[in-house]
Write a protein that holds these residues in place. Sequence first.
Motif, PDB file in Angstrom:
ATOM      1  N   LYS A   7     -12.760   1.373  -8.123  1.00 42.92           N
ATOM      2  CA  LYS A   7     -13.213   0.086  -7.584  1.00 42.92           C
ATOM      3  C   LYS A   7     -14.616   0.178  -6.998  1.00 42.92           C
ATOM      4  CE  LYS A   7      -8.710  -1.946  -6.465  1.00 42.92           C
ATOM      5  NZ  LYS A   7      -7.815  -2.444  -5.378  1.00 42.92           N
ATOM      6  N   ASN A   8     -15.095   1.403  -6.778  1.00 38.87           N
ATOM      7  CA  ASN A   8     -16.427   1.616  -6.185  1.00 38.87           C
ATOM      8  C   ASN A   8     -17.220   2.587  -7.058  1.00 38.87           C
ATOM      9  OD1 ASN A   8     -16.163   0.324  -3.249  1.00 38.87           O
ATOM     10  ND2 ASN A   8     -14.259   1.425  -3.682  1.00 38.87           N
ATOM     11  N   PRO A   9     -17.537   2.180  -8.291  1.00 38.42           N
ATOM     12  CA  PRO A   9     -18.170   3.130  -9.225  1.00 38.42           C
ATOM     13  C   PRO A   9     -19.548   3.608  -8.794  1.00 38.42           C
ATOM     14  CG  PRO A   9     -18.225   0.886 -10.097  1.00 38.42           C
ATOM     15  CD  PRO A   9     -17.360   0.847  -8.881  1.00 38.42           C
ATOM     16  N   TYR A  10     -20.242   2.858  -7.941  1.00 35.16           N
ATOM     17  CA  TYR A  10     -21.589   3.241  -7.521  1.00 35.16           C
ATOM     18  C   TYR A  10     -21.611   3.808  -6.099  1.00 35.16           C
ATOM     19  CZ  TYR A  10     -22.531   0.362 -11.583  1.00 35.16           C
ATOM     20  OH  TYR A  10     -22.531  -0.164 -12.851  1.00 35.16           O
ATOM     21  N   LYS A  11     -20.427   4.162  -5.603  1.00 35.65           N
ATOM     22  CA  LYS A  11     -20.338   4.721  -4.250  1.00 35.65           C
ATOM     23  C   LYS A  11     -19.591   6.048  -4.307  1.00 35.65           C
ATOM     24  CE  LYS A  11     -20.210   0.137  -2.055  1.00 35.65           C
ATOM     25  NZ  LYS A  11     -20.235  -0.678  -3.271  1.00 35.65           N
ATOM     26  N   GLU A  12     -19.960   6.953  -3.443  1.00 31.76           N
ATOM     27  CA  GLU A  12     -19.263   8.227  -3.323  1.00 31.76           C
ATOM     28  C   GLU A  12     -18.199   8.091  -2.235  1.00 31.76           C
ATOM     29  OE1 GLU A  12     -19.451  11.080  -5.008  1.00 31.76           O
ATOM     30  OE2 GLU A  12     -20.892  10.188  -6.405  1.00 31.76           O
ATOM     31  N   ILE A  13     -16.953   8.312  -2.605  1.00 36.42           N
ATOM     32  CA  ILE A  13     -15.839   8.217  -1.663  1.00 36.42           C
ATOM     33  C   ILE A  13     -15.316   9.629  -1.397  1.00 36.42           C
ATOM     34  CG2 ILE A  13     -13.575   7.217  -1.217  1.00 36.42           C
ATOM     35  CD1 ILE A  13     -15.812   5.149  -1.534  1.00 36.42           C
ATOM     36  N   SER A  14     -15.148   9.974  -0.124  1.00 35.35           N
ATOM     37  CA  SER A  14     -14.676  11.320   0.210  1.00 35.35           C
ATOM     38  C   SER A  14     -13.831  11.289   1.481  1.00 35.35           C
ATOM     39  CB  SER A  14     -15.870  12.267   0.396  1.00 35.35           C
ATOM     40  OG  SER A  14     -16.693  11.823   1.468  1.00 35.35           O
ATOM     41  N   SER A  37      -8.330   6.021   6.116  1.00 36.20           N
ATOM     42  CA  SER A  37      -9.769   6.082   6.361  1.00 36.20           C
ATOM     43  C   SER A  37     -10.420   6.923   5.269  1.00 36.20           C
ATOM     44  CB  SER A  37     -10.066   6.683   7.735  1.00 36.20           C
ATOM     45  OG  SER A  37      -9.702   8.067   7.763  1.00 36.20           O
ATOM     46  N   TYR A  38     -11.687   6.668   5.038  1.00 38.65           N
ATOM     47  CA  TYR A  38     -12.454   7.529   4.137  1.00 38.65           C
ATOM     48  C   TYR A  38     -13.943   7.337   4.409  1.00 38.65           C
ATOM     49  CZ  TYR A  38     -12.365   3.214   1.254  1.00 38.65           C
ATOM     50  OH  TYR A  38     -12.435   1.921   0.792  1.00 38.65           O
ATOM     51  N   ASP A  39     -14.723   8.300   3.954  1.00 42.31           N
ATOM     52  CA  ASP A  39     -16.170   8.250   4.099  1.00 42.31           C
ATOM     53  C   ASP A  39     -16.782   7.670   2.828  1.00 42.31           C
ATOM     54  OD1 ASP A  39     -15.951   9.430   6.587  1.00 42.31           O
ATOM     55  OD2 ASP A  39     -16.156  11.472   5.771  1.00 42.31           O
ATOM     56  N   SER A  93       0.831  -1.214   0.000  1.00 35.57           N
ATOM     57  CA  SER A  93       0.000   0.000   0.000  1.00 35.57           C
ATOM     58  C   SER A  93       0.862   1.260   0.000  1.00 35.57           C
ATOM     59  CB  SER A  93      -0.935   0.000   1.210  1.00 35.57           C
ATOM     60  OG  SER A  93      -1.910  -1.010   1.081  1.00 35.57           O
ATOM     61  N   ARG A  94       1.956   1.249   0.762  1.00 32.70           N
ATOM     62  CA  ARG A  94       2.850   2.414   0.760  1.00 32.70           C
ATOM     63  C   ARG A  94       3.424   2.652  -0.640  1.00 32.70           C
ATOM     64  NH1 ARG A  94       4.843  -0.062   5.561  1.00 32.70           N
ATOM     65  NH2 ARG A  94       6.820  -0.608   4.576  1.00 32.70           N
ATOM     66  N   LYS A  95       3.786   1.562  -1.310  1.00 33.60           N
ATOM     67  CA  LYS A  95       4.374   1.695  -2.649  1.00 33.60           C
ATOM     68  C   LYS A  95       3.334   2.132  -3.672  1.00 33.60           C
ATOM     69  CE  LYS A  95       7.701  -1.183  -3.795  1.00 33.60           C
ATOM     70  NZ  LYS A  95       8.535  -2.364  -4.030  1.00 33.60           N
ATOM     71  N   ASP A  96       2.062   1.872  -3.395  1.00 35.91           N
ATOM     72  CA  ASP A  96       0.991   2.347  -4.272  1.00 35.91           C
ATOM     73  C   ASP A  96       0.639   3.809  -3.991  1.00 35.91           C
ATOM     74  OD1 ASP A  96       0.678   0.015  -5.686  1.00 35.91           O
ATOM     75  OD2 ASP A  96      -0.994  -0.736  -4.489  1.00 35.91           O
ATOM     76  N   TYR A  97       0.650   4.182  -2.721  1.00 40.15           N
ATOM     77  CA  TYR A  97       0.128   5.494  -2.327  1.00 40.15           C
ATOM     78  C   TYR A  97       1.127   6.633  -2.513  1.00 40.15           C
ATOM     79  CZ  TYR A  97      -1.600   9.231   0.705  1.00 40.15           C
ATOM     80  OH  TYR A  97      -1.997  10.439   1.197  1.00 40.15           O
ATOM     81  N   TYR A  98       2.328   6.478  -1.963  1.00 40.55           N
ATOM     82  CA  TYR A  98       3.233   7.636  -1.882  1.00 40.55           C
ATOM     83  C   TYR A  98       3.786   8.127  -3.219  1.00 40.55           C
ATOM     84  CZ  TYR A  98       2.970   7.493   3.180  1.00 40.55           C
ATOM     85  OH  TYR A  98       2.510   7.550   4.469  1.00 40.55           O
ATOM     86  N   PRO A  99       4.057   7.282  -4.195  1.00 38.18           N
ATOM     87  CA  PRO A  99       4.554   7.834  -5.467  1.00 38.18           C
ATOM     88  C   PRO A  99       3.529   8.693  -6.196  1.00 38.18           C
ATOM     89  CG  PRO A  99       5.059   5.490  -5.287  1.00 38.18           C
ATOM     90  CD  PRO A  99       4.097   5.814  -4.192  1.00 38.18           C
ATOM     91  N   ASN A 100       2.221   8.384  -6.022  1.00 44.97           N
ATOM     92  CA  ASN A 100       1.185   9.143  -6.722  1.00 44.97           C
ATOM     93  C   ASN A 100      -0.114   9.046  -5.928  1.00 44.97           C
ATOM     94  OD1 ASN A 100      -0.724  10.247  -8.498  1.00 44.97           O
ATOM     95  ND2 ASN A 100       0.362   9.484 -10.309  1.00 44.97           N
ATOM     96  N   LYS A 101      -0.295   9.968  -5.008  1.00 45.52           N
ATOM     97  CA  LYS A 101      -1.449   9.918  -4.101  1.00 45.52           C
ATOM     98  C   LYS A 101      -2.766  10.069  -4.847  1.00 45.52           C
ATOM     99  CE  LYS A 101       1.311  11.768  -0.277  1.00 45.52           C
ATOM    100  NZ  LYS A 101       1.500  12.848   0.712  1.00 45.52           N
ATOM    101  N   GLU A 102      -2.787  10.935  -5.873  1.00 49.28           N
ATOM    102  CA  GLU A 102      -4.019  11.143  -6.628  1.00 49.28           C
ATOM    103  C   GLU A 102      -4.434   9.880  -7.358  1.00 49.28           C
ATOM    104  OE1 GLU A 102      -1.391  13.127  -6.711  1.00 49.28           O
ATOM    105  OE2 GLU A 102      -2.190  14.854  -5.595  1.00 49.28           O
ATOM    106  N   ALA A 103      -3.458   9.179  -7.935  1.00 49.82           N
ATOM    107  CA  ALA A 103      -3.769   7.933  -8.651  1.00 49.82           C
ATOM    108  C   ALA A 103      -4.273   6.866  -7.690  1.00 49.82           C
ATOM    109  CB  ALA A 103      -2.525   7.434  -9.390  1.00 49.82           C
ATOM    110  N   TYR A 104      -3.735   6.856  -6.477  1.00 50.62           N
ATOM    111  CA  TYR A 104      -4.172   5.885  -5.467  1.00 50.62           C
ATOM    112  C   TYR A 104      -5.643   6.118  -5.104  1.00 50.62           C
ATOM    113  CZ  TYR A 104      -4.242   3.260  -1.059  1.00 50.62           C
ATOM    114  OH  TYR A 104      -4.555   2.379  -0.047  1.00 50.62           O
ATOM    115  N   ILE A 105      -5.988   7.371  -4.863  1.00 54.81           N
ATOM    116  CA  ILE A 105      -7.372   7.691  -4.495  1.00 54.81           C
ATOM    117  C   ILE A 105      -8.318   7.419  -5.670  1.00 54.81           C
ATOM    118  CG2 ILE A 105      -8.924   9.561  -3.803  1.00 54.81           C
ATOM    119  CD1 ILE A 105      -6.477  10.793  -2.333  1.00 54.81           C
TER     120      ILE A 105
END
Length: 649
Positions: free
Chosen positions: A494-501, A518-520, A476-488
């Motif tokens: 992965k959740n096309p019918y859900k609002e993630i915020s 964490s996220y809402d 997860s660290r290797k996925d998140y830190y190089p490109n945080k926007e791409a991670y989010i």
Amino acid sequence: MTLVLVFIFSLNIYSQSDFNSKDYAVAYNDLQNNTYEKDSTANALVIYEYGNSYVEQQDFELKTEIKRKIKILNKEGFNKANMTIYLYNNGSTKETVKNIIATTYNLVDNKISTTKLDKSNIFEDKYDENRTLIKFTLPNIKEGSVITYSYTLSSPFMFNYKGWSFQEDVPKLYSEYNTSIPGNWHYNIKLVGGKKLSTNESVLKNNCLDGGRGAYADCTVSIYAMENIPAFIEEDYMTTKNDYLARIEYELNTFQGFDGTVKPYAKTWETVDKELKTDQNIGRQLIKSVDTDVLLSSNILEETDTLKKAKLIYSFIQENYTWNEEYQIFKDVSVKDLIKNKSGNVSSINILLHNLLQDSGIDVNPVLLSTRNNGLATKIFPVISEFNYLIVKTTINNKTYLLDATDKYLSFGEIPFRCLTEYARVLDFKNGSDWMDIELDNTSTVQYRVDLNLDDKQHISGSLLAKKTGYHALNSRKDYYPNKEAYIKKIHDKNPYKEISNHQVLSEGETSSDFIESYDVEYESTESGDNIYLNPFLIKFFNENPFKLQERTYPIDFGYKDSYFYALKLNFSDAYTILEKPKDLVLSIPNNKGQLFFSSVAIGNSIMISFKINFKEAIYQPEYYPYLKEFMSKIVDIQTNSLILIKKK
């Protein structure tokens, strides 16, 4: 009378389904039968194969005779009619092949028809300066064909006695290898793959090789055979297939001439240690002096706590030097060039780490290993070329840490997944090198806690908290830190019918030992009239069962022990009532090697789902495969098909 007829009929059916695996001759039944009951997925079947290697008296070259008989079961097996023979050459000295004979057999009007390979369809192709390829394709291939081919290899390279592969990507009924090795040549012989030989016989044949002037050599004549060998099919959770393919390998140990002179070839670890100690890429780099006063900052130099100082040095290497993605450990290793260029191969980076730790008075040793995709190194005798990686072992306050500074996301004491092999070789030029097991004490974990609320408008909202440790956290660290926007964005995708915020990462940083986020979440429930259907799993640990083979003959190697936990609490008002909830399930892998626990509890205006999975072993032996397959099938089924049925009052 009826019983007799049935008996005769069943005998006839049995004989028709039987292949002739006793010899090279093609029998009628070989052609008539087009299925292999033990493996319905097989595209081809090796019915019989035979090899015989011996030293020819006339030219003292190694001759290897090959014979194979193969059944083509369907069109996907047609590629087995394409043959390639590899010939090695060393300048003017080269291997040759002769007496290539190949025939295709088919049934035509219930009669055996043969088509022979024309010599003009045998081609020679230069692969590189040391290898030539001999290629041919058997003619008139059809579904149901049986092909046979034979040839004789001649090699002047006795240091490279021909090995034999009992296993490949199609099943085999019978595979036999015969060898005759004169006493002048002493080989280390290794049986790889863990499969048992059905025949393993050796006898001594006197005076088998005439050396001239009254000198003779005795030969060890051996027969090795295996029967009913399953196909080797690669699947997830394994190291390289070369660790498991059933085969015999030879390495020349010593050669003794007829005049009594002895020339050693194989080495001992004592001689290897001496060579590595003076090797310019290993030993000489390990004693390279480093100006720590210039290289390291004052806060590192002045740190008095040994563990804290080691961690600071480790972080310094991670932050200031970049791995160039090269694994070379015996070539182009230079601490000096690394310091100058800020980039280098595995050995350069980890030897600099070793030297800085050692200069700081910390107990440290270099460690050689073979990565997962390179295969396990031989333990019986040293084959230094089998190692392709170098890490560092340090002992601080009686605790051992393995270190690799090539990855800036590794926490102190972690090594990359590629290094999770079974064992490695610790170099010690004073006391002698030794083997060490690579065993991880900690279990890598994944935990999700989800709190949701269902309002009177059938709208669902809430929050998710995730915590990962070990290799799950590293990924997860290797996925998140190089490109945080791409991670989010990936979470949203992965959740096309859900609002993630409101996504947040709560762990300390790029080398934290855990990864907490964490996220809402908000989404609409699936309804049918007054009924609401809800799959409680916002997150799935496994989308599909990775185990699909009928039989797996090699270990299931996860690399590390791990566990998964998912907890959901769904709150709702008095406007709703629960009609149906998922059924509880507890499942164990035999011998307490793993557990699955799934439960759902409804209390008042809430329902709580708890799902826990434990894999208690990093490596499972093949006999556990059917249990793991069923275990994983249940996991996927629970995540996919669990439903909470809620009715609006």
